[in-house]
Design a protein around this motif. Structure first.
Motif, short mmCIF file in Angstrom:
data_model
loop_
_atom_site.label_atom_id
_atom_site.label_comp_id
_atom_site.label_asym_id
_atom_site.label_seq_id
_atom_site.Cartn_x
_atom_site.Cartn_y
_atom_site.Cartn_z
N GLU A 270 0.87 -1.17 -0.07
CA GLU A 270 0.14 -0.12 -0.03
C GLU A 270 0.97 1.32 -0.06
N ILE B 34 -2.25 0.11 -4.60
CA ILE B 34 -3.21 0.27 -3.69
C ILE B 34 -3.64 -1.19 -3.01
N VAL C 67 -5.78 -3.87 -1.89
CA VAL C 67 -7.27 -4.30 -2.00
C VAL C 67 -7.47 -5.82 -1.61
N CYS D 287 -6.81 -3.64 -11.38
CA CYS D 287 -7.38 -4.20 -10.36
C CYS D 287 -7.71 -5.57 -10.10
N GLU E 295 -13.04 -6.73 4.33
CA GLU E 295 -11.84 -6.39 3.63
C GLU E 295 -12.41 -5.96 2.15
N SER F 182 -14.16 -2.85 1.85
CA SER F 182 -13.46 -1.53 2.07
C SER F 182 -12.65 -1.34 0.81
N SER F 183 -12.13 -2.65 0.21
CA SER F 183 -11.12 -2.43 -0.84
C SER F 183 -11.96 -1.92 -2.11
N ILE G 208 -14.62 0.26 -2.24
CA ILE G 208 -15.09 1.47 -1.97
C ILE G 208 -13.74 2.28 -2.07
N LYS G 209 -12.71 1.66 -1.77
CA LYS G 209 -11.38 2.73 -1.99
C LYS G 209 -11.11 2.99 -3.44
N LEU G 210 -11.54 1.78 -4.24
CA LEU G 210 -11.44 1.92 -5.84
C LEU G 210 -12.26 2.80 -6.34
N SER H 133 -13.67 5.42 -5.33
CA SER H 133 -13.32 6.94 -4.80
C SER H 133 -12.15 7.48 -5.90
#
Length: 250
Positions: free
Chosen positions: A90, A104, A106, A124, A143, A146-147, A149-151, A153
């Motif tokens: 990360e 990133i 993920v 990805c 996990e 969260s992963s 949602i991170k992508l 954004s």
């Protein structure tokens, strides 16, 4: 830069990003198909690995035998099968020529899964799919949520270069859950036509995924799954992911 996608195996894609005499190969599952594209035309060849599944790494050994100038990057989870790899995690930045790629983390599909981002390209693997997300094999539902949602954004124009052509199946599932949703219905007919003509559905965009990916639209299910007590996003996501695992696409 030129983006090339190579279909192989069962709905896999190998991605290749090319500029000048540089090439980056993402998740090479088949060395022969990559060699057919690259030939001997590149002085600098790099491999980015997203995770340790065999359909993402099985071509690396053959490529390393064919090219002496390969540099491989990947998460720690692939170190036991790939020696002389540059371990990434990360926030790491990979600089190649004048291009920078952000690593990133993920996790979810596997514990150490990573993605690579350089505006506008997102590679990805099996984390975020167009219209869906990867199965939970080693990680947790929390996990994976969260992963993705991170992508999601990342900027709207980001090109989602995932590793499998699962989009039509994912949208059929989305229609099953949200049968009256106009964005999903319209996209379904576009995809149907594309796939009949043999046209890939990928890359998608983050903007498109926010519209048609049910795993990124959890608020739409608050009432549908009201029996889930507090209706947390995690409980809803977990329910939908389990439903997708059991869904039979006719």
């Amino acid at each position: 830069m030129k983006l090339i996608q190579i279909p192989c195996f069962y709905k896999n894609y190998i991605w290749i990003l090319i500029w000048k005499n540089f090439s980056i190969v993402i998740d090479p599952s088949n060395e022969r198909k990559v060699i057919d594209v690259l030939g001997n035309n590149f002085d600098h060849i790099f491999i980015f690995v997203t995770h340790n599944h065999i359909d993402h790494i099985s071509g690396i050994y053959g490529l390393s035998k064919n090219y002496s100038n390969i540099v491989v990057y990947g998460p720690k989870e692939v170190h036991h099968v790939l020696h002389n790899i540059n371990i990434v995690s990360e926030g790491d930045i990979i600089r190649i020529d004048k291009i920078s790629f952000k690593v990133i983390s993920v996790p979810g599909h596997t514990k150490g899964h990573v993605a690579y981002y350089s505006d506008p390209y997102l590679f990805c693997g099996d984390s975020l799919f167009s219209g869906g997300c990867g199965k939970i094999f080693e990680g947790t539902y929390e996990e994976m949520l969260s992963s993705i949602i991170k992508l999601s954004s990342l900027p709207n124009k980001t090109l989602v270069c995932c590793a499998h052509e699962y989009t039509l199946e994912n949208i059929i599932f989305a229609r099953h859950l949200l049968p009256n949703d106009k964005d999903i219905i319209d996209y379904f007919y576009v995809l149907q036509k594309k796939r009949r003509l043999g046209i890939p559905s990928l890359p998608s965009t983050i903007q498109n995924e926010r519209k048609i990916n049910v795993f990124l639209r959890l608020n739409d299910f608050k009432k549908k799954f009201k029996f889930f007590g507090k209706n947390s996003n995690l409980s809803i996501f977990s329910k939908i992911r389990r439903m997708k695992d059991e869904f039979i696409c006719d």
